[in-house]
Design an enzyme around this catalytic site. Structure first.
Site, short mmCIF file in Angstrom:
data_model
loop_
_atom_site.label_atom_id
_atom_site.label_comp_id
_atom_site.label_asym_id
_atom_site.label_seq_id
_atom_site.Cartn_x
_atom_site.Cartn_y
_atom_site.Cartn_z
N GLY A 69 25.30 58.19 11.57
CA GLY A 69 24.81 56.81 11.55
C GLY A 69 25.85 55.96 10.87
O GLY A 69 26.83 55.55 11.50
N ASP A 79 31.97 44.41 14.76
CA ASP A 79 32.27 43.17 14.02
C ASP A 79 31.63 41.97 14.73
O ASP A 79 31.01 41.12 14.11
CB ASP A 79 33.79 42.93 13.93
CG ASP A 79 34.43 43.77 12.83
OD1 ASP A 79 33.69 44.30 11.98
OD2 ASP A 79 35.67 43.89 12.83
N GLU A 98 23.58 48.13 13.35
CA GLU A 98 24.95 47.59 13.43
C GLU A 98 25.59 47.52 12.04
O GLU A 98 26.30 46.57 11.71
CB GLU A 98 24.95 46.25 14.17
CG GLU A 98 24.42 46.45 15.60
CD GLU A 98 24.69 45.30 16.53
OE1 GLU A 98 25.71 44.62 16.37
OE2 GLU A 98 23.90 45.11 17.46
N GLN A 143 3.33 35.87 1.90
CA GLN A 143 2.74 35.44 0.62
C GLN A 143 2.16 34.03 0.74
O GLN A 143 1.08 33.76 0.23
CB GLN A 143 3.82 35.50 -0.48
CG GLN A 143 3.27 35.59 -1.88
CD GLN A 143 2.53 36.91 -2.12
OE1 GLN A 143 2.75 37.89 -1.42
NE2 GLN A 143 1.63 36.91 -3.09
N THR A 175 24.42 49.17 8.05
CA THR A 175 23.42 48.85 7.02
C THR A 175 24.00 47.84 6.04
O THR A 175 25.21 47.61 5.98
CB THR A 175 23.06 50.11 6.23
OG1 THR A 175 24.26 50.62 5.63
CG2 THR A 175 22.45 51.19 7.11
N THR A 228 19.66 50.96 21.53
CA THR A 228 18.91 49.77 21.94
C THR A 228 19.21 49.49 23.41
O THR A 228 20.36 49.59 23.84
CB THR A 228 19.33 48.56 21.08
OG1 THR A 228 19.12 48.89 19.72
CG2 THR A 228 18.50 47.33 21.44
N GLN A 260 2.94 23.62 -6.53
CA GLN A 260 4.36 23.85 -6.80
C GLN A 260 4.79 25.29 -6.52
O GLN A 260 5.92 25.53 -6.09
CB GLN A 260 4.69 23.48 -8.24
CG GLN A 260 4.84 21.97 -8.42
CD GLN A 260 5.47 21.60 -9.74
OE1 GLN A 260 5.53 22.41 -10.67
NE2 GLN A 260 5.93 20.39 -9.84
N ARG A 288 -3.70 24.69 5.32
CA ARG A 288 -4.60 25.48 4.48
C ARG A 288 -4.87 24.75 3.16
O ARG A 288 -3.95 24.28 2.50
CB ARG A 288 -3.94 26.84 4.21
CG ARG A 288 -4.60 27.68 3.15
CD ARG A 288 -5.87 28.31 3.64
NE ARG A 288 -6.47 29.17 2.64
CZ ARG A 288 -7.64 29.77 2.80
NH1 ARG A 288 -8.32 29.62 3.93
NH2 ARG A 288 -8.12 30.53 1.85
#
Lengths: 259, 381
Positions: free
Chosen positions: B131, B240, B363, B336, B365, B158, B279, B268
């Site tokens: 990998g 690249d 491509e 969140q 890590t 892929t 805030q 909401r």
């Protein structure tokens, strides 16, 4: 067949329109400009007629300031062959009749057998242009068309226009003016190749003098734009339903005078 | 200094935005749920010219540039990360190397149908034991007469199941280690080229990720891309460019989750006001917006360097590292902002969160990007 498609550059449909510092116009800061959507139906139909006939020319034309070239570039990217940009101080803040005279003059020069408009521009929604131009040219006009077929001999067009609950079918001799209603077709997306090739196509600048037109005063003047009054808040009538309904009916009758 | 998109770039961005909004967004959730490859929309993307954006028209492409490519990719990824990776792999990992290293004959056969989107291509480098350690290739290509015979396995490819041609890397000279790796264009249906497995994934579920097995698979020498032993160089150079694409995908994922979060925060209500007035929520949205803009600028710079023909490897790594880490953080915060509803599929933001994770992995890590960047800044390359 040569087809001329007049288009107008308008604010994007999602724009929150604000009145400008000069209350005769809107504040154009930060607006995204697009080709008026009904004009895209007209352009798409023109491109389809050309493709069906296997020949012809689609010419996009607009009256507008320098930025209106972007709208013409979009038309070229979609597939129009060339474009005419009518831009002249004489046409600044022009009323619809002045614009119609300019378009009629350029149509006389180009002499296309068919002019395809959108039914109206979505900015001021005047919808005057197709009929005004047809009248100035002395050509027949069918508005809000939902379908069209050019005759085999190229001398007439069979057009269906939207009326309440039905299609009204006309056979109209060419040359003529048609205006497109939503549903006439589904406009294509421009392809990347179309976009990349648009710059190589001609956008010709046309001045009033090129059309033999002198600056004539507008017949129609915008006095001022006024924002719609803000909507008053709703009223909640408290209490037992039976009592509340009595108050509701009273209020509708006496305050709102709605019943 | 000026950061101004050209008129064409703006038009391509607008087109991609409209197409993504109208055609891709409405189908994204269902495709994800069913892990179904979007044949129809990918075909339409091909017709529009989105599958070979920077390939010259002469080879079936759109003749635009890398900047236009990242603009379009961001818009597509905003709607669906799966569509984005299908597009990115075809553009960056397949068309790009075939254009750069292919002979004219190879470009006609192996590029034009792919750049025009009639077919899609894929890139098969990773192996079960190789990998991040991509030099450790076990797939062998043994010269035999006018061709090669391949034996080995490739994983996590892929577009692997859907691709008509695979760009496959294999050892032609194991004694030379990574300098003995060569690249081959192998057509689906070639005897001995098997696709035994398609993976079930956390995210980008509408894209297919396949395993390849080569068993005595005979390939003509004419299918070799570049010279013998050039494979590793081709792979690294290609990655690249690919990293700019994955960075743009990550950016789009973050931007899509951000848009959902802003809309939700305005709607909401809690404690009597829209949560956008709190805030704590504003803080998260401000951080997201800032990180998204920063990623966008890194990506645009890497793309502009590539278009200018200048070295762009470290810049592409920085863009990919920053954008993918940022996307993971932004999609986490997006959930969140949504609170409990963010955890529910109906609100879609969880899909962006699942899709973001892979951008830190494929491509190269994040750790590999840091290695590349460190080597660059230390001058060890």
């Amino acid at each position: 067949m040569k087809i001329l498609v007049p288009v107008k550059q308008v604010p994007d449909t999602a724009t929150q329109v604000k009145i400008g510092a000069d209350p005769k116009g809107i504040d154009t800061a930060g607006i995204t400009w697009i080709v008026s959507p009904y004009d895209e139906y007209a352009l798409e139909e023109a491109l389809r007629i050309k493709e069906k006939q296997g020949q012809g020319e689609v010419v996009a034309v607009t009256v507008g300031p320098e930025r209106a070239k972007e709208a013409l570039r979009s038309c070229l990217a979609m597939g129009a062959d060339r474009a005419l940009h009518l831009s002249d101080p004489a046409w600044e803040n022009a009323d619809s009749l002045t614009v119609a005279r300019a378009l009629a003059a350029v149509i006389k020069q180009e002499a296309p057998p068919l002019v395809l408009f959108g039914r109206q521009a979505i900015d001021d929604d005047m919808g005057a242009m197709p009929a005004q131009v047809a009248d100035l040219l002395g050509w027949p006009c069918a508005s809000w068309i939902m379908e069209e077929t050019i005759s085999e001999d190229g001398k007439s067009v069979r057009a269906g226009r939207q009326v309440e609950g039905a299609l009204e079918i006309f056979t109209i001799p060419l040359p003529c003016v048609l205006s497109a209603q939503k549903g006439l077709n589904e406009p294509r997306y421009p392809t990347l190749k179309g976009i990349m090739g648009a710059k190589k196509k001609e956008i010709k600048d046309v001045k009033a003098a090129d059309l033999g037109l002198a600056a004539d005063g507008a017949q129609l003047l915008v006095v001022a734009l006024e924002a719609l009054p803000p909507r008053p808040p709703g009223r909640i009538i408290p209490g037992e339903p039976a009592e509340a309904v009595k108050e509701l009916v009273r209020s509708l009758r006496e305050d709102a005078k709605a019943i | 200094m000026q950061i101004e998109l050209s008129e064409e770039q703006q038009m391509i961005q607008a087109l991609a935005r409209e197409f993504a909004e109208k055609e891709v967004k409405p189908v994204a959730a269902l495709l994800d749920a069913e892990a179904r490859f979007p044949h129809e929309t990918v075909k339409r993307m091909g017709e529009l010219g989105l599958m070979g954006i920077a390939v010259p028209e002469a080879y079936g492409g759109s003749g635009a540039d890398t900047v236009a490519y990242v603009l379009a990719l961001e818009e597509i990824a905003k709607a669906c990360a799966s569509h984005a990776v299908i597009m990115s792999v075809n553009n960056s990992l397949y068309c790009d190397p075939v254009l750069k290293y292919g002979t004219d004959e190879q470009r006609k056969k192996f590029l034009a149908p792919f750049a025009s989107g009639q077919q899609i291509g894929c890139f098969a480098l990773t192996e079960p034991q190789a990998g991040s350690d991509a030099t450790n290739q076990h797939t062998l290509a043994v010269r035999d007469g006018d061709g090669y015979v391949l034996n080995g396995r490739k994983v996590f490819v892929t577009n692997g199941r859907e691709a008509a041609v695979a760009l496959v890397f294999a050892q032609t000279d194991p004694a030379k280690a990574h300098r003995g790796i060569s690249a081959f264009l192998i057509e689906r249906g070639t005897p001995g080229f098997l696709v035994p497995k398609v993976e079930d994934k956390l995210g980008i579920r509408a894209s297919d990720t396949a395993e390849f097995v080569f068993e005595e698979c005979r390939v003509r020498a004419a299918n070799r891309l570049g010279e013998e032993g050039m494979g590793f160089k081709i792979a690294m150079g290609t990655l690249d460019g690919g990293r700019i694409g994955i960075a743009a995908q990550a950016l789009g994922i973050a931007a899509g989750a951000f848009d959902l979060s802003v809309a939700y925060a305005k709607e909401r209500k809690s404690f009597g006001v829209p949560i956008a007035q709190h805030q704590m929520v504003q803080w998260m949205l401000a951080d997201m917006a800032t990180a998204i803009e920063a990623a966008r600028l890194l990506i645009w710079r890497a793309a502009a360097l590539k278009d200018a023909g200048r070295p762009f490897g470290p810049e592409a790594s920085m863009a990919k590292l920053f954008a993918s880490e940022m996307a993971m953080k932004a999609t986490t915060d997006a959930i969140q902002v949504h609170g409990g509803y963010g955890y529910i599929k109906e609100y879609q933001v969880e899909r962006y969160f699942r899709d973001a994770k892979i951008t830190q992995i494929y491509e190269g890590t994040s750790q590999i990007q840091k290695l590349i960047i460190a080597r660059h800044v230390l001058g060890a390359r």
